[in-house]
Design a protein around this motif. Structure first.
Motif: not given
Ligand code: C2E
Ligand code: MG
Ligand code: MG
Length: 697
Positions: A438-453, A489-497
């Motif tokens: 997950l850490g590198s996924a954040i760095e490399t832009g693998q995480l994206t958002l979908y939007y619900q109206p 959510e149970n790791t410190e990664l959540i802040h960067r996330f």
């Protein structure tokens, strides 16, 4: 001396009969055969020795010494509380000193006969089973007989009566003592191995080593006794005192040994001893191509017993559980306490077979009755995790680790008993692998958002949207948040996330604003974010970076966030609101709801959980809850948002109940940014009408 008793009595007076008389032990033919052979050989040796010794001078040149040592032997044998427990089940007694002394002063026939009779008498007085008395007597006879042969061969049988005994006597005595000690250790360890169904050689090696370390010094006193007693009986009591001192030091050494390998509270073997025994058992099973099993017993809700009833009651429960497991196991199984409320059972001789299943049933049945602590019944329940060697692990550590996973499965699936399944563990490992990525996924832009109206229910006007994260994994494709959020959510990664998600969402808001689309943006935050006192500063920085006004942003929290640390979360939420950011309580009605929080936190909106909405038109209780939340929120001046609207009926009802806003598949599923833009641009006058939609969304 590793003496004669093959049982492992855990408390004084608590024993299991020798030859498989226990109802739960399987008939052990090898054991019965072995005991029978030892007894027969012992009897033969006594008779032959008596016959060979003749009856000219039955008690030797000094009858007084013969009787003295026989009495001392019988006394040492008969002391009821003098037996010392030893991990391997033997007992230390001082009687071997006198048995060997008898051999040095009297003809072997009388020595063996005397010792055997005294031994049988003592066991009879202690009401030990006849077969055990016979085995013990035979063990003495064979070991002493062997010693006597060495004395005979070296021609030193009566050398202690010579005026100047030579060095040869010293050597002969050492050999004799060694022969006695080794044969006794072998005979006893072998019977222990058969009773406990364990490989004989390691046990024999262990038995001999232990005897050499502790009991050799008691044997060494035998000739000293003879020499002193020859000179004058007056000094014998002094020597008895010395023997007692030696005996005490051996006793202390063994006590110490016991302490480091046993649990002080329950008296059971501890994790260290369990791992040692399990390692030996695994080796032996591996050599024989057999299986074995380990059953991990983990008490359910034991922390609650400790917390609510006190540690004293918790301790008593653990002792009671230990006793019951010990009573339910088979003679050959080993029960240990390996942690706070964790017990482990080493099951040799039946791996995945019905034997193990039957044992687990017995263990479980033994815990069904509540423990009576001070007259109060305290219910204890346990979950059982089963692993089999070598299928689920080839060393004790791996077995215990996987047994722990099995217990976890038993608890989470409410089955009480579970056998380890590698597939499940693989899934869990996958989650961990995923988390590691997950850490590198954040760095490399693998995480994206979908939007619900999100729509205003009264007018159908588009009011805003919720940004929902999606992980576009290069190998696994689209991963929904449920697969990684609970762990992240149970790791410190959540802040960067969360920082990343907020940046993406706000950048999108700015982009839409440039296109003339003004939408409120809701973003989910986790408990850890709301307990982080820097979070408001981070949010302020991101808003400034994107150039978006704080009023556009809504942060969604859950009720549990506040309950977990009310002081911190209240501070953080206060600062966020001071920035101008709005706060929504997500999934309302599913957490540890406290209406007081709604009052104290002064949130801007509540999102009624979709579990009450989706089926509300067919489910009156759901509808009643939705209505209650809407009414309550209205009276508190809080906006309501319904999530999970899937049908026109639900839409209409929510509208009739006065719910403020709504989102759901009926309107639109969460969409990638570009699709969302197209969807918004396609809305006639920015208004959505349910009639135009199909009911299934
Ligand atoms: P949530 O915040 O309650 O989001 C609503 C979830 O309900 C979304 O699932 C959405 O796709 C789903 N949903 C929307 N309309 C309907 C409907 O009509 N019927 C049904 N059955 N479901 C509907 P999603 O996107 O899988 O998100 C699940 C949860 O993951 C979210 O629940 C939220 O708690 C968490 N989550 C998602 N994105 C983030 C994020 O960026 N940060 C954090 N901390 N949590 C997130
Ligand atoms: Mg949400
Ligand atoms: Mg929700």
């Amino acid at each position: 001396m590793l003496d004669r008793d093959p049982d492992v009595p855990r408390r004084a007076g608590e024993t299991v009969p020798l030859a498989g008389a226990s109802t739960i032990a399987p008939a052990n033919h090898a054991l019965n055969l072995y005991v029978g052979m030892v007894v027969a050989a012992g009897a033969l040796v006594v008779l032959t020795t008596v016959w060979l010794s003749g009856w000219d001078e039955p008690t030797g040149p000094r009858p007084d010494l013969f009787w003295l040592f026989l009495v001392l032997f019988a006394f040492a044998e008969a002391r009821p509380m003098a037996w010392l427990r030893r991990d391997e089940g033997g007992e230390v007694t001082a009687s071997w000193t006198f048995a060997l002394a008898l051999l040095l002063v009297a003809p072997p026939g009388s020595a063996l006969l005397g010792v055997a009779c005294a031994c049988l008498l003592s066991d009879a007085l202690h009401r030990k089973p006849v077969v055990r008395g016979l085995f013990n007597a035979a063990n003495y006879s064979l070991s002493l007989g062997f010693g006597s042969v060495i004395l005979g061969i070296t021609g030193q049988r009566t050398a202690l009566f010579d005026d100047h005994p030579g060095i040869l006597l010293f050597v002969a005595f050492l050999l004799t003592a060694a022969a006695v000690l080794v044969l006794n250790s072998v005979l006893t360890s072998a019977v222990l191995a058969l009773v406990q169904n364990r490989p004989p050689w390691p046990m024999i090696r262990q038995g001999v080593a232990l005897n050499l370390a502790t009991d050799a010094m008691l044997l060494a006193l035998a000739p000293v006794f003879v020499v002193v007693a020859q000179r004058s009986l007056t000094f014998v009591p002094l020597l008895v005192l010395t023997t007692w001192a030696v005996y005490r030091s051996v006793e202390l050494a063994l006590d110490r040994q016991h302490e480091i390998t046993h649990d002080a509270l329950t008296g059971l073997p501890n994790q260290r001893l369990f791992l040692e025994q399990a390692a030996a058992a695994c080796r032996a099973a591996g050599e024989r191509g057999q299986e074995l099993a380990v059953v991990l017993v983990d008490l359910d809700r034991f922390t609650a017993i400790n917390d609510h009833l006190g540690h004293h009651v918790g301790d008593r429960c653990l002792q009671e559980v230990a006793d019951r497991l010990q009573a339910a196991k088979r003679t050959s199984d080993l029960v240990a306490r390996i942690g706070g409320d964790d017990f482990a059972v080493l099951v040799t001789g039946s791996g995945a077979g019905p034997g193990t299943a039957a044992l687990v049933d017995r263990l479980r049945a033994s815990l069904l009755e509540p423990c009576l602590i001070g007259g109060v019944p305290v219910a204890v329940a346990a979950s059982f995790g089963i692993v089999v060697y070598p299928e689920h692990g080839d060393d004790p550590e791996a077995l215990l680790r996987n047994a722990d996973h099995a217990v976890y499965a038993a608890k989470s699936e409410l089955t009480n008993i579970a056998t380890y399944e590698a597939a499940k563990d693989e899934r869990r490992n996958n989650r961990w692998d995923l988390l590691a990525e997950l850490g590198s996924a954040i760095e490399t832009g693998q995480l994206t958002l979908y939007y619900q109206p999100k729509l205003d229910l009264a007018t159908g006007r588009l009011a805003g949207c919720e940004g929902l994260v999606r992980w576009i994994h290069p190998r696994l494709g689209l991963i929904p948040p449920a697969r990684f959020m609970p762990f992240a959510e149970n790791t410190e990664l959540i802040h960067r996330f969360t920082e990343h998600v907020l940046r993406v969402a706000l950048t999108q808001s700015a982009r839409w604003e440039r296109l003339g689309i003004r939408l409120d943006m809701a973003v989910n935050a986790s408990t850890r974010n709301l307990h982080d006192l820097h979070f408001p500063t981070t949010v302020a920085g991101l808003l400034a970076e994107a150039g978006v006004s704080p009023g556009t942003l809504e942060i969604e929290i859950t009720e549990n966030t506040v309950t977990a640390d009310p002081v911190r979360s209240t501070t953080v939420l206060g600062e966020l609101r001071a920035l101008g950011v709005r706060i929504a309580v997500d999934d309302f009605g599913t957490g540890y709801s406290s209406l007081a929080h709604l009052r104290d936190l002064t949130v801007d909106s509540v999102k009624i959980d979709k579990s009450f909405i989706t089926d509300m038109s067919h489910n009156p209780p759901d509808r009643a809850i939705a209505q209650a939340i809407i009414d309550l929120a209205r009276n508190l001046g809080v906006v309501t948002v319904a999530e999970g609207i899937e049908t026109v009926d639900a839409w209409d009802e929510l509208k009739a109940l006065g719910c403020g806003y709504g989102q759901g598949y009926l309107i639109a599923r969460p969409l990638p940014a570009a699709e969302m833009t197209a969807w918004v641009q396609a809305l006639p006058c920015g208004v959505w009408k349910p009639d135009a939609q199909a009911d299934d969304g």
